[in-house]
Design an enzyme around this catalytic site. Structure first.
Site, PDB file in Angstrom:
ATOM      1  N   HIS A  66       0.845  -1.202   0.000  1.00 35.90           N
ATOM      2  CA  HIS A  66       0.000   0.000   0.000  1.00 35.90           C
ATOM      3  C   HIS A  66       0.874   1.244   0.000  1.00 35.90           C
ATOM      4  CE1 HIS A  66       0.464   0.844   4.398  1.00 35.90           C
ATOM      5  NE2 HIS A  66       0.434  -0.476   4.543  1.00 35.90           N
ATOM      6  N   ASP A  68      -0.409   4.286   0.657  1.00 39.42           N
ATOM      7  CA  ASP A  68      -0.905   5.269   1.626  1.00 39.42           C
ATOM      8  C   ASP A  68      -0.200   5.074   2.966  1.00 39.42           C
ATOM      9  OD1 ASP A  68      -2.274   2.787   1.884  1.00 39.42           O
ATOM     10  OD2 ASP A  68      -3.898   3.723   2.999  1.00 39.42           O
ATOM     11  N   GLU A 133      -5.190   1.130   2.299  1.00 39.94           N
ATOM     12  CA  GLU A 133      -5.037   0.060   3.293  1.00 39.94           C
ATOM     13  C   GLU A 133      -5.213   0.602   4.692  1.00 39.94           C
ATOM     14  OE1 GLU A 133      -3.354  -2.739   6.165  1.00 39.94           O
ATOM     15  OE2 GLU A 133      -2.704  -0.689   5.792  1.00 39.94           O
ATOM     16  N   GLU A 134      -4.688   1.803   4.907  1.00 39.69           N
ATOM     17  CA  GLU A 134      -4.744   2.381   6.256  1.00 39.69           C
ATOM     18  C   GLU A 134      -6.130   2.942   6.571  1.00 39.69           C
ATOM     19  OE1 GLU A 134      -2.511   1.776   8.205  1.00 39.69           O
ATOM     20  OE2 GLU A 134      -0.512   1.876   7.339  1.00 39.69           O
ATOM     21  N   GLU A 162       4.133  -5.981   4.512  1.00 40.12           N
ATOM     22  CA  GLU A 162       3.871  -5.339   5.819  1.00 40.12           C
ATOM     23  C   GLU A 162       5.024  -5.648   6.774  1.00 40.12           C
ATOM     24  OE1 GLU A 162       1.747  -3.199   6.541  1.00 40.12           O
ATOM     25  OE2 GLU A 162      -0.116  -3.519   5.433  1.00 40.12           O
ATOM     26  N   HIS A 348       3.474   3.581  12.579  1.00 42.73           N
ATOM     27  CA  HIS A 348       2.392   4.494  13.017  1.00 42.73           C
ATOM     28  C   HIS A 348       2.868   5.472  14.097  1.00 42.73           C
ATOM     29  CE1 HIS A 348      -1.259   1.949  11.480  1.00 42.73           C
ATOM     30  NE2 HIS A 348      -0.190   1.777  10.710  1.00 42.73           N
TER      31      HIS A 348
HETATM   32  N1  LIG Z   1      -8.782  -0.229   8.719  1.00 45.45           N
HETATM   33  C1  LIG Z   1      -8.844  -1.391   7.923  1.00 45.45           C
HETATM   34  C2  LIG Z   1      -7.859  -2.466   8.257  1.00 45.45           C
HETATM   35  C3  LIG Z   1      -6.826  -2.041   9.252  1.00 45.45           C
HETATM   36  C4  LIG Z   1      -5.671  -2.941   9.159  1.00 45.45           C
HETATM   37  C5  LIG Z   1      -4.770  -2.772  10.335  1.00 45.45           C
HETATM   38  N2  LIG Z   1      -3.548  -3.455  10.049  1.00 45.45           N
HETATM   39  C6  LIG Z   1      -2.402  -3.121  10.607  1.00 45.45           C
HETATM   40  O1  LIG Z   1      -2.326  -2.204  11.429  1.00 45.45           O
HETATM   41  C7  LIG Z   1      -1.194  -3.924  10.240  1.00 45.45           C
HETATM   42  C8  LIG Z   1      -0.205  -3.928  11.352  1.00 45.45           C
HETATM   43  C9  LIG Z   1       0.657  -5.168  11.338  1.00 45.45           C
HETATM   44  O2  LIG Z   1       1.297  -5.431  10.323  1.00 45.45           O
HETATM   45  O3  LIG Z   1       0.613  -5.896  12.332  1.00 45.45           O
HETATM   46  C10 LIG Z   1      -5.416  -3.385  11.580  1.00 45.45           C
HETATM   47  O4  LIG Z   1      -5.123  -4.536  11.926  1.00 45.45           O
HETATM   48  O5  LIG Z   1      -6.225  -2.694  12.215  1.00 45.45           O
HETATM   49  C11 LIG Z   1     -10.220  -2.021   8.023  1.00 45.45           C
HETATM   50  O6  LIG Z   1     -10.674  -2.274   9.140  1.00 45.45           O
HETATM   51  O7  LIG Z   1     -10.767  -2.319   6.992  1.00 45.45           O
HETATM   52 ZN   LIG Z   2       0.842  -1.332   6.450  1.00 46.62          ZN
HETATM   53 ZN   LIG Z   3      -0.204   0.618   8.979  1.00 50.47          ZN
END
Ligand SMILES: N[C@@H](CCC[C@H](NC(=O)CCC(=O)O)C(=O)O)C(=O)O
Ligand SMILES: [Zn+2]
Ligand SMILES: [Zn+2]
Length: 380
Positions: A66, A68, A133-134, A162, A348
């Site tokens: 991603h 973003d 993605e974020e 990732e 982050h």
């Molecule tokens: N906001 C999105 C999905 C959010 C994805 C997010 N992933 C990470 O932070 C990856 C971190 C890592 O590599 O461990 C999450 O898990 O919240 C949605 O809900 O669609």
């Molecule tokens: Zn990421």
């Molecule tokens: Zn992230």
């Protein structure tokens, strides 16, 4: 300066706070079309998506990322401006350095070296990028996969860049992810004067024991591949701001990261059973962010283990921790999906960074994975 570092700096300078791309995908497309990748833009709503593919044959190996990034947070807390890539103490600082423009830069230079050495490789290589993605991820990879499925274009192996690494680059790879289920709860009370509690119904007081029960619930014990399911409350809001008013409602948000021992329906049913014990009125709205997925041992995991060992000299560990990822949209197509990227220590955060040496090692591992899958394996 190395090609990977130069490209990463170029990407960090672009202020692609989700769902913006700010030309990152143009840069990637320009480089890879020179190597006979065919470019497709699959943009939906405010989201930029890019599909680049070299070759028409299977097996199809795909790098997924991603462009973003998350917002910077307070600028005055950064030691150098987040969108001005800055080298200090052997590291490159900037928003997205680790999550995940570093991984993307390493993808591209790995592919460039691989194609130069193996122009007639077996199978195909693709690079899939999204700028959502974020964010809520409704117009990103989920949509690209729909397009690929409609035309029966199948991904065999998908590597998500990732930041999976823990203490040193390549020490952990993700072979799956827990599911993610989000809940928005409204507890309905009756607003009133704090001096006349018998005329009101305080939703904070009603919810307090239920909150304790929800957070103390043992949802499962996990299993061989997944840690136990956990619930975390992320927001609670209630009250008018006045000292002498009983609020009329309370809003709470919570999220469950769930293992394959549970599913969406069971979690919902058990949550209602807990809340219903406390006799207050409520509304509950759910959003499934993703189901758990797990890649069984096979060619992709094997190749990744071999490549990490060849480049770093140590064994990597398979894991399903951390957040969810866009891999959740790819795995249901039957593709093998793994995640391998930089250290996640600063993602982050203020002063996000990547170690300069890690960046080169990552690119070397990616290249070696291509060799293992599209040269060694396909020719054996
Ligand atoms: N906001 C999105 C999905 C959010 C994805 C997010 N992933 C990470 O932070 C990856 C971190 C890592 O590599 O461990 C999450 O898990 O919240 C949605 O809900 O669609
Ligand atoms: Zn990421
Ligand atoms: Zn992230």
């Amino acid at each position: 300066m190395t090609a990977t570092l130069e490209l990463l700096q170029n990407l960090i300078r672009r202020q692609s706070v989700t769902p913006l791309d700010e030309g990152c995908q143009d840069v990637l497309a320009e480089r890879l079309t020179k190597l006979d990748f065919v470019e497709e833009r699959l943009n939906f709503a405010d989201t930029q998506n890019l599909w680049l593919r070299r070759g028409t044959q299977r097996p199809l190996f795909t790098f997924l990322g991603h462009t973003d990034v998350v917002p910077t947070g307070p600028l005055d807390k950064w030691l150098s401006p987040p969108f001005e890539p800055t080298m200090r103490d052997g590291k490159l600082y900037g928003r997205g350095a680790a999550d995940m423009k570093g991984g993307i830069a390493a993808f591209i230079t790995a592919v460039e070296r691989f194609v130069a050495k193996h122009p007639d490789h077996q199978g195909s290589i693709a690079v899939m990028m999204t700028s959502d993605e974020e964010g809520i991820a409704t117009h990103g990879v989920v949509k690209v996969i729909e397009v690929l499925e409609q035309r029966n274009e199948k991904i065999d192996w998908c590597l998500v860049g990732e930041p999976s690494s823990d203490k040193k680059l390549g020490d952990v790879i993700r072979v799956g992810r827990r599911g993610s289920l989000c809940a928005k709860l409204t507890v309905l009370g009756i607003q009133g004067h704090v001096a006349y509690p018998e005329l009101g119904d305080n939703p904070i007081h009603s919810f307090a024991p239920a909150l304790k029960a929800l957070t103390e619930e043992v949802w499962d014990h996990g299993n061989r591949c997944f840690p136990p399911t956990s619930l975390q409350v992320s927001n609670i809001n209630s009250g008018t701001g006045a000292e002498n008013i009983i609020p009329g409602s309370l809003e709470a948000q919570f999220n469950l990261r769930f293992s394959t021992e549970l599913d969406e329906a069971t979690i919902k049913q058990r949550t209602h059973a807990i809340l219903d014990q406390y006799g207050f009125n409520y509304e509950l709205h759910w959003r499934l962010s993703g189901n758990p997925f797990l890649t069984a041992s096979g060619a992709l995991i094997d190749a990744t283990h071999i490549a990490i060992k060849a480049v770093t000299g140590f064994e990597t560990k398979d894991d399903t921790g951390g957040g969810t990822s866009d891999g959740r949209f790819v795995a249901p197509t039957g593709a093998q999906v793994i995640e391998l990227g930089p250290l996640n220590e600063t993602i982050h955060k203020i002063n996000e960074c990547i170690d300069l040496n890690d960046l080169e090692v990552l690119s070397a591992i990616y290249e070696q994975i291509l060799v293992e899958l599209l040269v060694v394996r396909c020719n054996s």
